[in-house]
Design an enzyme around this catalytic site. Structure first.
Site, mmCIF file in Angstrom:
data_model
loop_
_atom_site.group_PDB
_atom_site.id
_atom_site.type_symbol
_atom_site.label_atom_id
_atom_site.label_comp_id
_atom_site.label_asym_id
_atom_site.label_seq_id
_atom_site.Cartn_x
_atom_site.Cartn_y
_atom_site.Cartn_z
ATOM 1 N N CYS A 302 0.881 -1.182 0.000
ATOM 2 C CA CYS A 302 0.000 0.000 0.000
ATOM 3 C C CYS A 302 0.906 1.216 0.000
ATOM 4 O O CYS A 302 0.989 1.950 0.988
ATOM 5 C CB CYS A 302 -0.910 0.005 1.218
ATOM 6 N N GLY A 304 1.347 4.214 -1.656
ATOM 7 C CA GLY A 304 1.067 5.643 -1.745
ATOM 8 C C GLY A 304 0.901 6.310 -0.397
ATOM 9 O O GLY A 304 0.363 5.704 0.529
ATOM 10 N N ASP A 371 1.162 -1.278 5.008
ATOM 11 C CA ASP A 371 0.749 -0.055 5.698
ATOM 12 C C ASP A 371 -0.716 0.147 5.317
ATOM 13 O O ASP A 371 -1.043 0.897 4.404
ATOM 14 C CB ASP A 371 1.618 1.118 5.260
ATOM 15 N N CYS A 424 -1.807 3.760 10.835
ATOM 16 C CA CYS A 424 -1.642 5.012 11.571
ATOM 17 C C CYS A 424 -2.870 5.217 12.461
ATOM 18 O O CYS A 424 -3.514 6.261 12.432
ATOM 19 C CB CYS A 424 -1.415 6.196 10.634
#
Length: 498
Positions: A302, A304, A371, A424
Protein backbone atom coordinates in the site's frame (compact mmCIF):
# COMPACT_ATOMS: atom_id res chain seq x y z
CA UNK A 1 -31.06 15.79 12.21
CA UNK A 2 -28.25 18.23 11.42
CA UNK A 3 -27.70 16.49 8.10
CA UNK A 4 -31.40 16.85 7.28
CA UNK A 5 -31.28 20.56 8.09
CA UNK A 6 -28.23 20.98 5.88
CA UNK A 7 -30.02 19.18 3.04
CA UNK A 8 -33.02 21.49 3.38
CA UNK A 9 -30.65 24.44 3.18
CA UNK A 10 -29.16 23.21 -0.08
CA UNK A 11 -32.60 23.43 -1.64
CA UNK A 12 -33.08 27.00 -0.43
CA UNK A 13 -35.76 26.25 2.17
CA UNK A 14 -33.78 27.24 5.23
CA UNK A 15 -34.02 30.96 5.94
CA UNK A 16 -30.77 31.21 7.90
CA UNK A 17 -28.78 29.37 5.28
CA UNK A 18 -30.55 31.17 2.48
CA UNK A 19 -29.35 34.57 3.66
CA UNK A 20 -25.85 33.67 2.53
CA UNK A 21 -26.71 31.94 -0.76
CA UNK A 22 -26.41 34.91 -3.16
CA UNK A 23 -22.85 36.08 -3.15
CA UNK A 24 -20.69 38.73 -4.68
CA UNK A 25 -17.81 37.60 -6.88
CA UNK A 26 -14.95 36.77 -4.49
CA UNK A 27 -11.44 38.04 -5.07
CA UNK A 28 -8.14 36.28 -4.59
CA UNK A 29 -7.39 35.86 -0.85
CA UNK A 30 -4.96 38.53 0.34
CA UNK A 31 -5.07 38.48 4.15
CA UNK A 32 -4.41 35.77 6.73
CA UNK A 33 -8.11 35.46 7.54
CA UNK A 34 -9.09 35.29 3.87
CA UNK A 35 -6.57 32.53 3.25
CA UNK A 36 -7.72 30.56 6.29
CA UNK A 37 -11.39 30.95 5.41
CA UNK A 38 -10.73 29.89 1.83
CA UNK A 39 -8.96 26.71 3.00
CA UNK A 40 -11.65 25.93 5.57
CA UNK A 41 -14.30 26.19 2.88
CA UNK A 42 -12.31 23.99 0.48
CA UNK A 43 -11.69 21.38 3.19
CA UNK A 44 -15.42 21.07 3.72
CA UNK A 45 -16.54 21.27 0.10
CA UNK A 46 -13.95 18.94 -1.44
CA UNK A 47 -13.12 16.60 1.47
CA UNK A 48 -9.58 17.90 1.09
CA UNK A 49 -6.93 18.02 3.81
CA UNK A 50 -5.73 21.33 5.15
CA UNK A 51 -2.10 20.21 5.36
CA UNK A 52 -2.14 19.65 1.58
CA UNK A 53 -4.05 22.82 0.68
CA UNK A 54 -2.69 25.44 3.03
CA UNK A 55 0.98 25.63 1.89
CA UNK A 56 -0.02 26.45 -1.68
CA UNK A 57 -2.59 29.02 -0.60
CA UNK A 58 -0.01 30.72 1.62
CA UNK A 59 2.48 30.91 -1.23
CA UNK A 60 -0.11 32.33 -3.62
CA UNK A 61 -1.14 35.02 -1.13
CA UNK A 62 2.51 36.01 -0.52
CA UNK A 63 1.86 36.60 3.17
CA UNK A 64 4.52 37.80 5.58
CA UNK A 65 5.85 35.13 7.98
CA UNK A 66 3.74 36.62 10.78
CA UNK A 67 0.54 36.56 8.72
CA UNK A 68 1.34 33.07 7.43
CA UNK A 69 1.60 31.89 11.04
CA UNK A 70 -1.74 33.53 11.82
CA UNK A 71 -3.42 31.88 8.84
CA UNK A 72 -1.99 28.51 9.89
CA UNK A 73 -3.28 28.84 13.46
CA UNK A 74 -6.69 30.02 12.26
CA UNK A 75 -6.99 27.07 9.89
CA UNK A 76 -5.80 24.24 12.11
CA UNK A 77 -7.20 25.66 15.34
CA UNK A 78 -10.65 26.06 13.83
CA UNK A 79 -10.60 22.50 12.47
CA UNK A 80 -9.35 20.96 15.72
CA UNK A 81 -11.90 22.63 17.96
CA UNK A 82 -14.81 22.58 15.53
CA UNK A 83 -16.94 20.37 17.78
CA UNK A 84 -16.66 22.75 20.73
CA UNK A 85 -17.26 25.83 18.60
CA UNK A 86 -20.37 24.32 17.00
CA UNK A 87 -21.75 23.54 20.46
CA UNK A 88 -21.06 27.10 21.61
CA UNK A 89 -22.73 28.58 18.52
CA UNK A 90 -25.80 26.38 19.02
CA UNK A 91 -26.06 27.59 22.61
CA UNK A 92 -25.28 31.23 21.81
CA UNK A 93 -27.50 31.64 18.76
CA UNK A 94 -30.05 28.87 19.36
CA UNK A 95 -29.30 27.62 15.87
CA UNK A 96 -27.36 24.70 14.43
CA UNK A 97 -24.29 25.69 12.36
CA UNK A 98 -25.37 23.01 9.87
CA UNK A 99 -28.13 25.41 8.84
CA UNK A 100 -25.62 28.01 7.68
CA UNK A 101 -24.26 28.05 4.16
CA UNK A 102 -20.70 26.62 4.07
CA UNK A 103 -18.77 29.89 3.84
CA UNK A 104 -20.72 31.54 6.66
CA UNK A 105 -20.48 28.42 8.80
CA UNK A 106 -16.71 28.39 8.50
CA UNK A 107 -16.51 32.14 9.17
CA UNK A 108 -18.48 31.68 12.40
CA UNK A 109 -16.22 28.82 13.49
CA UNK A 110 -13.10 30.82 12.65
CA UNK A 111 -14.42 33.80 14.57
CA UNK A 112 -15.23 31.60 17.55
CA UNK A 113 -11.68 30.26 17.54
CA UNK A 114 -10.28 33.78 17.78
CA UNK A 115 -12.72 34.76 20.53
CA UNK A 116 -12.32 31.65 22.67
CA UNK A 117 -8.81 30.34 22.04
CA UNK A 118 -6.58 33.16 20.81
CA UNK A 119 -5.27 36.37 22.31
CA UNK A 120 -7.08 38.61 19.88
CA UNK A 121 -9.27 41.51 20.98
CA UNK A 122 -12.97 40.75 20.56
CA UNK A 123 -13.64 43.71 18.28
CA UNK A 124 -10.74 42.72 15.98
CA UNK A 125 -11.77 39.07 15.91
CA UNK A 126 -15.32 39.96 14.90
CA UNK A 127 -14.68 42.84 12.49
CA UNK A 128 -11.76 41.25 10.64
CA UNK A 129 -13.56 37.93 10.30
CA UNK A 130 -16.51 39.77 8.75
CA UNK A 131 -14.14 41.66 6.45
CA UNK A 132 -12.78 38.31 5.22
CA UNK A 133 -16.30 36.95 4.75
CA UNK A 134 -17.26 39.97 2.67
CA UNK A 135 -14.08 39.78 0.59
CA UNK A 136 -14.86 36.17 -0.32
CA UNK A 137 -18.41 36.92 -1.45
CA UNK A 138 -20.36 36.59 1.80
CA UNK A 139 -21.48 40.19 2.37
CA UNK A 140 -25.16 39.22 2.65
CA UNK A 141 -24.38 37.07 5.71
CA UNK A 142 -22.21 39.66 7.48
CA UNK A 143 -24.96 40.98 9.73
CA UNK A 144 -25.91 37.51 10.89
CA UNK A 145 -22.28 36.56 11.46
CA UNK A 146 -21.70 39.72 13.47
CA UNK A 147 -24.68 38.97 15.72
CA UNK A 148 -23.66 35.34 16.33
CA UNK A 149 -20.03 36.18 17.14
CA UNK A 150 -21.03 38.92 19.54
CA UNK A 151 -23.15 36.40 21.40
CA UNK A 152 -20.20 33.98 21.48
CA UNK A 153 -18.00 36.75 22.90
CA UNK A 154 -20.27 37.20 25.90
CA UNK A 155 -18.49 34.40 27.79
CA UNK A 156 -15.04 32.81 27.92
CA UNK A 157 -14.27 29.30 26.72
CA UNK A 158 -14.30 27.97 30.28
CA UNK A 159 -17.63 29.65 30.99
CA UNK A 160 -19.15 28.16 27.86
CA UNK A 161 -17.79 24.74 28.81
CA UNK A 162 -19.34 25.01 32.26
CA UNK A 163 -22.72 25.74 30.74
CA UNK A 164 -22.46 23.08 28.06
CA UNK A 165 -21.24 20.26 30.31
CA UNK A 166 -23.54 20.84 33.27
CA UNK A 167 -24.94 17.41 34.12
CA UNK A 168 -23.06 15.70 31.27
CA UNK A 169 -21.35 12.34 31.53
CA UNK A 170 -17.60 11.82 31.66
CA UNK A 171 -17.23 10.96 27.96
CA UNK A 172 -19.34 13.90 26.84
CA UNK A 173 -17.31 16.28 28.99
CA UNK A 174 -14.04 14.98 27.52
CA UNK A 175 -15.47 15.12 24.02
CA UNK A 176 -16.42 18.77 24.38
CA UNK A 177 -13.30 19.90 26.22
CA UNK A 178 -10.96 18.29 23.70
CA UNK A 179 -13.29 18.61 20.70
CA UNK A 180 -13.35 14.93 19.72
CA UNK A 181 -16.45 12.98 18.72
CA UNK A 182 -17.61 10.84 21.63
CA UNK A 183 -17.11 7.59 19.74
CA UNK A 184 -13.42 8.44 19.20
CA UNK A 185 -12.99 9.21 22.90
CA UNK A 186 -14.40 5.79 23.74
CA UNK A 187 -12.32 4.05 21.05
CA UNK A 188 -9.09 5.63 22.27
CA UNK A 189 -9.88 4.72 25.88
CA UNK A 190 -10.31 1.09 24.81
CA UNK A 191 -7.13 1.23 22.71
CA UNK A 192 -5.08 2.35 25.71
CA UNK A 193 -6.27 -0.67 27.68
CA UNK A 194 -5.92 -3.23 24.89
CA UNK A 195 -2.43 -2.04 23.99
CA UNK A 196 -1.51 -2.44 27.68
CA UNK A 197 -0.43 1.15 28.12
CA UNK A 198 0.58 1.56 31.80
CA UNK A 199 -1.35 4.80 32.36
CA UNK A 200 -4.54 3.59 30.65
CA UNK A 201 -6.52 4.17 33.85
CA UNK A 202 -4.44 7.06 35.15
CA UNK A 203 -4.67 10.12 32.94
CA UNK A 204 -3.45 8.49 29.74
CA UNK A 205 -6.62 9.29 27.82
CA UNK A 206 -6.54 12.98 28.70
CA UNK A 207 -2.88 13.21 27.70
CA UNK A 208 -3.58 11.48 24.39
CA UNK A 209 -6.56 13.71 23.56
CA UNK A 210 -4.52 16.79 24.43
CA UNK A 211 -1.71 15.60 22.15
CA UNK A 212 -4.20 15.28 19.28
CA UNK A 213 -4.76 19.03 19.62
CA UNK A 214 -1.05 19.89 19.71
CA UNK A 215 0.35 20.83 16.27
CA UNK A 216 2.77 18.27 14.88
CA UNK A 217 6.30 19.48 14.22
CA UNK A 218 7.53 19.40 10.64
CA UNK A 219 9.92 16.46 10.48
CA UNK A 220 12.22 15.48 7.63
CA UNK A 221 13.73 12.15 6.67
CA UNK A 222 17.28 12.28 5.33
CA UNK A 223 17.13 9.17 3.17
CA UNK A 224 19.92 6.67 3.88
CA UNK A 225 22.84 6.93 1.51
CA UNK A 226 21.34 10.02 -0.13
CA UNK A 227 21.56 12.68 2.58
CA UNK A 228 23.37 13.18 5.89
CA UNK A 229 20.94 13.95 8.75
CA UNK A 230 23.66 15.77 10.71
CA UNK A 231 24.32 18.10 7.78
CA UNK A 232 20.61 18.70 7.25
CA UNK A 233 20.11 19.38 10.96
CA UNK A 234 23.00 21.85 11.01
CA UNK A 235 21.26 23.96 8.41
CA UNK A 236 17.58 23.42 9.14
CA UNK A 237 16.85 22.29 12.69
CA UNK A 238 17.84 19.51 15.06
CA UNK A 239 18.03 15.73 15.03
CA UNK A 240 14.88 13.77 15.83
CA UNK A 241 14.50 11.93 19.10
CA UNK A 242 13.86 8.44 17.68
CA UNK A 243 14.60 7.84 14.01
CA UNK A 244 18.24 7.87 12.88
CA UNK A 245 17.01 9.60 9.71
CA UNK A 246 14.93 12.33 11.35
CA UNK A 247 15.53 16.07 11.40
CA UNK A 248 13.00 18.37 13.07
CA UNK A 249 12.58 21.59 11.13
CA UNK A 250 12.76 24.59 13.45
CA UNK A 251 11.31 27.16 11.04
CA UNK A 252 10.88 28.02 7.40
CA UNK A 253 9.59 26.23 4.33
CA UNK A 254 10.72 22.58 4.08
CA UNK A 255 10.90 22.94 0.30
CA UNK A 256 13.90 25.22 0.79
CA UNK A 257 15.91 22.57 2.67
CA UNK A 258 18.83 21.17 0.73
CA UNK A 259 17.89 17.81 -0.81
CA UNK A 260 14.11 18.14 -0.69
CA UNK A 261 13.75 19.20 -4.33
CA UNK A 262 15.83 16.20 -5.44
CA UNK A 263 13.83 13.75 -3.23
CA UNK A 264 16.93 12.92 -1.18
CA UNK A 265 15.19 14.47 1.83
CA UNK A 266 11.45 14.39 2.39
CA UNK A 267 8.85 15.53 4.89
CA UNK A 268 7.91 12.47 6.92
CA UNK A 269 6.78 11.82 10.47
CA UNK A 270 9.26 9.94 12.63
CA UNK A 271 6.73 7.20 13.23
CA UNK A 272 6.44 6.47 9.52
CA UNK A 273 10.22 6.41 9.21
CA UNK A 274 10.43 3.87 12.03
CA UNK A 275 7.93 1.49 10.43
CA UNK A 276 10.02 1.21 7.27
CA UNK A 277 13.27 0.91 9.23
CA UNK A 278 11.76 -1.79 11.46
CA UNK A 279 10.78 -3.93 8.47
CA UNK A 280 14.28 -3.55 7.04
CA UNK A 281 15.89 -4.44 10.38
CA UNK A 282 13.70 -7.49 10.98
CA UNK A 283 13.90 -8.86 7.44
CA UNK A 284 17.68 -8.59 7.20
CA UNK A 285 17.94 -11.79 9.23
CA UNK A 286 16.09 -13.67 6.48
CA UNK A 287 18.61 -12.39 3.95
CA UNK A 288 21.55 -13.25 6.21
CA UNK A 289 20.33 -16.84 6.52
CA UNK A 290 19.84 -17.21 2.76
CA UNK A 291 23.24 -17.75 1.15
CA UNK A 292 21.77 -17.25 -2.33
CA UNK A 293 20.31 -13.82 -1.53
CA UNK A 294 22.05 -11.04 -3.42
CA UNK A 295 20.27 -8.30 -1.53
CA UNK A 296 16.93 -7.62 0.11
CA UNK A 297 13.82 -8.03 -1.97
CA UNK A 298 11.00 -6.02 -0.43
CA UNK A 299 7.37 -5.42 -1.31
CA UNK A 300 5.33 -2.39 -0.26
CA UNK A 301 1.69 -3.35 -0.79
CA UNK A 302 0.00 0.00 0.00
CA UNK A 303 2.77 2.30 -1.09
CA UNK A 304 1.07 5.64 -1.74
CA UNK A 305 2.04 8.39 -1.27
CA UNK A 306 5.51 6.83 -1.05
CA UNK A 307 7.20 7.95 2.17
CA UNK A 308 7.97 4.48 3.50
CA UNK A 309 8.77 3.27 0.00
CA UNK A 310 11.37 6.02 -0.31
CA UNK A 311 13.11 4.83 2.87
CA UNK A 312 13.04 1.20 1.74
CA UNK A 313 14.20 2.15 -1.76
CA UNK A 314 17.17 4.11 -0.46
CA UNK A 315 18.17 1.20 1.80
CA UNK A 316 17.72 -1.33 -0.99
CA UNK A 317 19.91 0.73 -3.31
CA UNK A 318 22.68 0.67 -0.71
CA UNK A 319 22.38 -3.08 -0.18
CA UNK A 320 22.04 -4.17 -3.79
CA UNK A 321 18.39 -5.05 -3.35
CA UNK A 322 15.06 -4.03 -4.84
CA UNK A 323 11.57 -2.87 -3.88
CA UNK A 324 8.29 -3.54 -5.61
CA UNK A 325 5.83 -0.77 -4.69
CA UNK A 326 2.11 -1.21 -5.34
CA UNK A 327 -0.89 1.04 -5.00
CA UNK A 328 -4.40 0.60 -6.37
CA UNK A 329 -4.79 4.33 -7.12
CA UNK A 330 -3.21 5.79 -10.26
CA UNK A 331 -2.77 9.15 -8.53
CA UNK A 332 -1.06 7.63 -5.51
CA UNK A 333 1.15 5.46 -7.73
CA UNK A 334 2.33 8.66 -9.42
CA UNK A 335 3.12 10.13 -6.01
CA UNK A 336 5.18 7.03 -5.20
CA UNK A 337 7.19 7.43 -8.39
CA UNK A 338 7.90 11.03 -7.49
CA UNK A 339 8.90 10.07 -3.94
CA UNK A 340 11.49 7.49 -5.06
CA UNK A 341 13.16 9.58 -7.78
CA UNK A 342 16.48 9.52 -5.96
CA UNK A 343 16.57 5.69 -5.83
CA UNK A 344 14.41 4.90 -8.86
CA UNK A 345 16.75 2.18 -10.13
CA UNK A 346 15.99 0.10 -7.05
CA UNK A 347 12.20 0.59 -7.05
CA UNK A 348 9.54 -0.69 -9.45
CA UNK A 349 6.14 0.99 -9.03
CA UNK A 350 2.91 -0.68 -10.16
CA UNK A 351 -0.72 0.36 -10.08
CA UNK A 352 -2.57 -2.74 -8.96
CA UNK A 353 -4.68 -4.23 -6.21
CA UNK A 354 -2.09 -5.23 -3.62
CA UNK A 355 -3.93 -8.45 -2.80
CA UNK A 356 -3.84 -9.62 -6.41
CA UNK A 357 -0.26 -8.46 -6.94
CA UNK A 358 0.96 -10.39 -3.89
CA UNK A 359 -1.06 -13.53 -4.65
CA UNK A 360 0.57 -13.71 -8.08
CA UNK A 361 4.08 -13.74 -6.53
CA UNK A 362 4.06 -16.39 -3.79
CA UNK A 363 7.18 -16.75 -1.69
CA UNK A 364 9.13 -14.09 -3.56
CA UNK A 365 9.99 -11.48 -0.91
CA UNK A 366 12.19 -11.36 2.17
CA UNK A 367 10.14 -8.50 3.59
CA UNK A 368 6.63 -7.19 2.93
CA UNK A 369 5.16 -3.96 4.27
CA UNK A 370 1.40 -3.65 4.71
CA UNK A 371 0.75 -0.06 5.70
CA UNK A 372 -2.96 -0.74 5.60
CA UNK A 373 -5.70 1.77 4.83
CA UNK A 374 -7.23 2.76 8.15
CA UNK A 375 -9.22 5.39 10.03
CA UNK A 376 -6.16 7.58 10.63
CA UNK A 377 -7.03 8.11 14.29
CA UNK A 378 -3.33 8.15 15.13
CA UNK A 379 -2.73 11.21 12.94
CA UNK A 380 -5.41 13.59 14.22
CA UNK A 381 -2.83 16.17 15.29
CA UNK A 382 -1.69 16.35 11.66
CA UNK A 383 -5.11 16.02 10.02
CA UNK A 384 -7.58 17.43 12.54
CA UNK A 385 -10.48 17.44 10.07
CA UNK A 386 -10.38 13.62 9.92
CA UNK A 387 -12.07 13.36 13.33
CA UNK A 388 -15.21 14.98 11.89
CA UNK A 389 -15.25 12.83 8.75
CA UNK A 390 -14.80 9.39 10.19
CA UNK A 391 -17.72 7.35 11.53
CA UNK A 392 -17.71 4.18 13.67
CA UNK A 393 -18.98 2.17 10.72
CA UNK A 394 -15.84 3.07 8.75
CA UNK A 395 -13.81 0.81 11.01
CA UNK A 396 -15.85 -2.28 10.18
CA UNK A 397 -15.88 -1.40 6.48
CA UNK A 398 -12.08 -1.35 6.32
CA UNK A 399 -11.54 -4.64 8.17
CA UNK A 400 -11.96 -7.02 5.17
CA UNK A 401 -9.42 -5.00 3.18
CA UNK A 402 -6.95 -5.01 6.07
CA UNK A 403 -7.29 -8.75 6.58
CA UNK A 404 -7.04 -9.44 2.86
CA UNK A 405 -3.88 -7.38 2.48
CA UNK A 406 -2.17 -9.01 5.44
CA UNK A 407 -3.09 -12.52 4.27
CA UNK A 408 -1.82 -11.76 0.76
CA UNK A 409 1.42 -10.31 2.16
CA UNK A 410 2.09 -13.49 4.08
CA UNK A 411 1.57 -15.51 0.91
CA UNK A 412 4.09 -13.36 -0.95
CA UNK A 413 6.66 -13.64 1.84
CA UNK A 414 9.24 -16.40 1.54
CA UNK A 415 9.98 -18.79 4.42
CA UNK A 416 12.08 -16.97 6.97
CA UNK A 417 10.89 -13.61 5.66
CA UNK A 418 9.01 -10.95 7.62
CA UNK A 419 5.74 -9.12 7.11
CA UNK A 420 5.21 -5.78 8.82
CA UNK A 421 1.56 -4.88 9.40
CA UNK A 422 1.12 -1.20 10.21
CA UNK A 423 -1.65 1.34 10.63
CA UNK A 424 -1.64 5.01 11.57
CA UNK A 425 -4.30 4.20 14.13
CA UNK A 426 -4.28 2.65 17.60
CA UNK A 427 -7.92 1.52 17.27
CA UNK A 428 -7.92 -2.05 18.51
CA UNK A 429 -10.27 -3.25 15.77
CA UNK A 430 -7.73 -2.10 13.14
CA UNK A 431 -4.66 -3.41 14.92
CA UNK A 432 -4.68 -6.35 17.33
CA UNK A 433 -7.99 -7.77 16.11
CA UNK A 434 -6.85 -7.90 12.47
CA UNK A 435 -3.54 -9.57 13.29
CA UNK A 436 -5.12 -12.07 15.68
CA UNK A 437 -7.73 -13.09 13.10
CA UNK A 438 -5.08 -13.71 10.46
CA UNK A 439 -2.89 -15.58 12.94
CA UNK A 440 -5.82 -17.89 13.65
CA UNK A 441 -6.19 -18.71 9.94
CA UNK A 442 -2.56 -18.99 8.78
CA UNK A 443 -0.18 -21.68 10.01
CA UNK A 444 3.60 -21.57 10.52
CA UNK A 445 3.79 -17.95 11.66
CA UNK A 446 5.95 -16.48 14.39
CA UNK A 447 5.14 -13.19 16.13
CA UNK A 448 8.36 -11.22 16.55
CA UNK A 449 9.03 -8.73 19.31
CA UNK A 450 8.25 -5.57 17.38
CA UNK A 451 9.04 -3.43 20.42
CA UNK A 452 12.54 -4.91 20.62
CA UNK A 453 13.09 -4.26 16.90
CA UNK A 454 12.10 -0.62 17.36
CA UNK A 455 14.49 -0.42 20.29
CA UNK A 456 17.34 -1.63 18.06
CA UNK A 457 16.44 0.92 15.40
CA UNK A 458 16.11 3.85 17.82
CA UNK A 459 18.51 2.92 20.61
CA UNK A 460 15.60 3.34 23.02
CA UNK A 461 13.83 1.21 25.60
CA UNK A 462 11.81 -1.66 24.15
CA UNK A 463 9.21 -1.45 26.89
CA UNK A 464 8.37 2.13 25.92
CA UNK A 465 7.12 0.83 22.54
CA UNK A 466 5.50 -2.37 23.80
CA UNK A 467 1.89 -3.21 23.13
CA UNK A 468 0.01 -6.46 23.69
CA UNK A 469 2.22 -9.54 24.07
CA UNK A 470 1.68 -12.58 21.91
CA UNK A 471 3.30 -16.00 22.18
CA UNK A 472 7.00 -15.41 21.66
CA UNK A 473 6.68 -11.73 20.77
CA UNK A 474 4.95 -8.39 21.18
CA UNK A 475 3.14 -5.85 19.09
CA UNK A 476 4.33 -2.23 19.23
CA UNK A 477 2.40 1.01 19.43
CA UNK A 478 3.67 4.56 19.08
CA UNK A 479 1.71 7.37 20.76
CA UNK A 480 1.66 11.13 20.00
CA UNK A 481 1.86 12.09 23.68
CA UNK A 482 4.58 9.57 24.57
CA UNK A 483 6.81 9.44 21.50
CA UNK A 484 5.97 12.69 19.71
CA UNK A 485 5.03 10.74 16.58
CA UNK A 486 1.81 9.80 14.88
CA UNK A 487 0.04 6.91 16.57
CA UNK A 488 1.55 4.07 14.52
CA UNK A 489 0.87 0.39 15.22
CA UNK A 490 3.36 -2.31 14.22
CA UNK A 491 3.19 -6.09 14.18
CA UNK A 492 6.06 -8.16 12.74
CA UNK A 493 5.22 -11.69 11.56
CA UNK A 494 7.83 -14.19 10.34
CA UNK A 495 7.08 -17.08 8.00
CA UNK A 496 8.56 -20.16 9.65
CA UNK A 497 10.92 -22.30 7.60
CA UNK A 498 9.78 -25.82 6.84
Amino acid sequence: MAQQRAQRGRHGRDEWRGRGERRESPRRPRTAREVALTVLREVEDADAYANLLLPGRLRNAELSPRDASLATELTYGTLRMQGLYDAVVRAAADRDPADLDPLTRQAVRMGAHQLLSMRIADHAAVSETIDALRALGGARASGLTNAVLRRVAEASAEEWLERLTAGAGETEVRALRTSHPGWIVRALALALRRHRRPDAEDGGLDRLLTADNTPARVTLAALPGLADPDEIAAGAGHRGALSPLAVVLESGDPREVDGVAEARVRVQDEGSQLIALALAEASMQADAEDEAAEGPRWLDLCAGPGGKTAVLGALAAQLGGSVDAVDSSAHRARLVRDSVRASADAVAVSQADGREFAAARPGRYSGVLVDAPCSGLGALRRRPEARWRRRPEDIAALAPVQRGLLSAALEACRPGGVVAYSTCSPHWAETGVIVDEVLADVENLEVLDAAAVLARVTGGDADSFASAPRAGGRFAQLWPDVHGTDGMFLALLRRKRD
